[in-house]
Design a protein around this motif. Structure first.
Motif, PDB file in Angstrom:
ATOM      1  N   ALA A   1      79.087  40.296   2.090  1.00 47.13           N
ATOM      2  CA  ALA A   1      79.547  41.367   2.975  1.00 47.13           C
ATOM      3  C   ALA A   1      80.843  41.988   2.457  1.00 47.13           C
ATOM      4  CB  ALA A   1      79.746  40.835   4.389  1.00 47.13           C
ATOM      5  N   VAL A   2      81.767  41.142   1.996  1.00 51.71           N
ATOM      6  CA  VAL A   2      83.031  41.645   1.454  1.00 51.71           C
ATOM      7  C   VAL A   2      82.779  42.478   0.205  1.00 51.71           C
ATOM      8  CG1 VAL A   2      85.196  40.960   0.353  1.00 51.71           C
ATOM      9  CG2 VAL A   2      84.455  39.818   2.437  1.00 51.71           C
ATOM     10  N   ASN A   3      81.915  41.993  -0.680  1.00 52.28           N
ATOM     11  CA  ASN A   3      81.619  42.734  -1.911  1.00 52.28           C
ATOM     12  C   ASN A   3      80.994  44.092  -1.614  1.00 52.28           C
ATOM     13  OD1 ASN A   3      82.623  40.678  -3.508  1.00 52.28           O
ATOM     14  ND2 ASN A   3      80.627  39.697  -3.791  1.00 52.28           N
ATOM     15  N   TRP A   4      80.050  44.120  -0.680  1.00 52.79           N
ATOM     16  CA  TRP A   4      79.390  45.375  -0.352  1.00 52.79           C
ATOM     17  C   TRP A   4      80.366  46.371   0.267  1.00 52.79           C
ATOM     18  CZ3 TRP A   4      75.132  47.707  -1.734  1.00 52.79           C
ATOM     19  CH2 TRP A   4      74.052  46.959  -2.225  1.00 52.79           C
ATOM     20  N   MET A   5      81.131  45.943   1.275  1.00 56.04           N
ATOM     21  CA  MET A   5      82.020  46.854   1.975  1.00 56.04           C
ATOM     22  C   MET A   5      83.168  47.321   1.085  1.00 56.04           C
ATOM     23  SD  MET A   5      80.421  47.226   4.667  1.00 56.04           S
ATOM     24  CE  MET A   5      81.590  48.417   5.278  1.00 56.04           C
ATOM     25  N   CYS A   6      83.781  46.398   0.346  1.00 57.90           N
ATOM     26  CA  CYS A   6      84.884  46.786  -0.536  1.00 57.90           C
ATOM     27  C   CYS A   6      84.382  47.642  -1.696  1.00 57.90           C
ATOM     28  CB  CYS A   6      85.599  45.549  -1.059  1.00 57.90           C
ATOM     29  SG  CYS A   6      86.532  44.647   0.198  1.00 57.90           S
ATOM     30  N   GLY A   7      83.164  47.347  -2.183  1.00 59.60           N
ATOM     31  CA  GLY A   7      82.611  48.149  -3.261  1.00 59.60           C
ATOM     32  C   GLY A   7      82.338  49.577  -2.831  1.00 59.60           C
ATOM     33  N   ILE A   8      81.740  49.748  -1.652  1.00 58.33           N
ATOM     34  CA  ILE A   8      81.473  51.094  -1.141  1.00 58.33           C
ATOM     35  C   ILE A   8      82.781  51.840  -0.879  1.00 58.33           C
ATOM     36  CG2 ILE A   8      80.523  52.373   0.809  1.00 58.33           C
ATOM     37  CD1 ILE A   8      78.393  50.192   1.054  1.00 58.33           C
TER      38      ILE A   8
ATOM     39  N   ALA B   1      84.541  45.565   9.762  1.00 56.15           N
ATOM     40  CA  ALA B   1      83.299  46.003   9.126  1.00 56.15           C
ATOM     41  C   ALA B   1      82.554  44.828   8.511  1.00 56.15           C
ATOM     42  CB  ALA B   1      83.609  47.054   8.062  1.00 56.15           C
ATOM     43  N   VAL B   2      83.284  43.927   7.877  1.00 54.72           N
ATOM     44  CA  VAL B   2      82.660  42.762   7.250  1.00 54.72           C
ATOM     45  C   VAL B   2      81.977  41.883   8.292  1.00 54.72           C
ATOM     46  CG1 VAL B   2      83.164  40.589   6.053  1.00 54.72           C
ATOM     47  CG2 VAL B   2      84.173  42.728   5.234  1.00 54.72           C
ATOM     48  N   ALA B   3      82.661  41.666   9.425  1.00 52.15           N
ATOM     49  CA  ALA B   3      82.073  40.844  10.486  1.00 52.15           C
ATOM     50  C   ALA B   3      80.806  41.488  11.029  1.00 52.15           C
ATOM     51  CB  ALA B   3      83.089  40.621  11.607  1.00 52.15           C
ATOM     52  N   GLY B   4      80.838  42.823  11.216  1.00 49.83           N
ATOM     53  CA  GLY B   4      79.656  43.508  11.725  1.00 49.83           C
ATOM     54  C   GLY B   4      78.487  43.458  10.759  1.00 49.83           C
ATOM     55  N   VAL B   5      78.757  43.636   9.462  1.00 50.67           N
ATOM     56  CA  VAL B   5      77.693  43.586   8.455  1.00 50.67           C
ATOM     57  C   VAL B   5      77.112  42.181   8.356  1.00 50.67           C
ATOM     58  CG1 VAL B   5      77.240  43.763   5.970  1.00 50.67           C
ATOM     59  CG2 VAL B   5      78.556  45.535   7.133  1.00 50.67           C
TER      60      VAL B   5
END
Length: 238
Positions: A96-103, A81-85
């Protein structure tokens, strides 16, 4: 190979421990057979409690291993997911890590409520039995039959991979994989329609189960429609 071998041995162990649990409880194996969340958090704790000694030790070892497996699996899943974002929105890896892990953390708060185990069970079943299968089926059909990108993908793999793929790879993606995924999807949907999972309320299955599947597919198409500001490089790392 080590991962698959461990899973194979664990699968054999599951049958033996469920048989032991059924014998201890004086019931049939069908009464104790479970999978997914129920197997990890209900069946195995019962089995550990039936051990003659060192129950606490094996409990710590089991759930410690489960925690380690969950964390490492989460890292591998989130990395996709991080790579795609990162590629889609052209942002840094940290963002990207902050957004995906936060959600993901916000959504996971639902699973620590009083009904969290049931919510997790429903979402886990529908994601693994429907969302992943439908997404994989849509992906292979779009790539192999609509966009017709099998040739460029094969050239990319043969150029950058240690292993070369040939005609068998093309047949697998264009024929075998779509057929098998379609059969699995039809069978799973039929079973879900004819038999309500764990007798959960229909409203919960519709919202948490089918709602999750629908949201996954909708988000996939919405994100696909978003255009990048610049084309992707032809080679990874360029």
């Amino acid at each position: 190979m080590s991962n698959s071998g461990f899973e194979f041995l664990a699968a054999l162990g599951v049958f033996s421990v469920l048989g032991f649990l059924a014998t201890q409880q004086g019931t049939g194996v069908t009464e104790v057979v479970t999978s997914g969340v129920g197997l990890a958090f209900i069946a195995f704790p019962q089995i550990i409690n039936e051990m003659p000694a060192l129950n606490s030790l094996f409990g710590v070892v089991f759930f410690g291993s489960l925690l380690f497996a969950g964390v490492t699996s989460a890292v591998s899943i989130m990395e996709c997911a991080v790579a795609g974002v990162r590629e889609k929105f052209r942002i840094s890896r940290t963002a990207a890590v902050n957004w995906m892990c936060g959600i993901a953390a916000l959504i996971s708060m639902l699973y620590v409520t009083r009904g969290g185990l049931y919510y997790l069970d429903v979402v886990d079943r529908f994601v693994n039995n429907f969302a992943l299968i439908f997404a994989g089926l849509a992906e292979v059909i779009l790539i192999a039959w609509i966009a017709r990108q099998i040739g460029p993908l094969q050239a990319h793999v043969n150029r950058d991979s240690y292993l070369r793929v040939g005609w068998w790879w093309t047949i697998s993606l264009t024929v075998i994989t779509p057929v098998l995924l379609s059969i699995i999807a039809v069978v799973n949907v039929y079973r879900e329609i004819t038999t309500r999972y764990e007798d959960y309320p229909l409203s919960g299955l519709l919202v948490l189960g089918w709602g999750t599947v629908g949201l996954t597919l909708v988000l996939a198409f919405v994100l696909q429609r978003l255009r990048r500001d610049e084309p992707l490089p032809e080679r990874i790392g360029d």
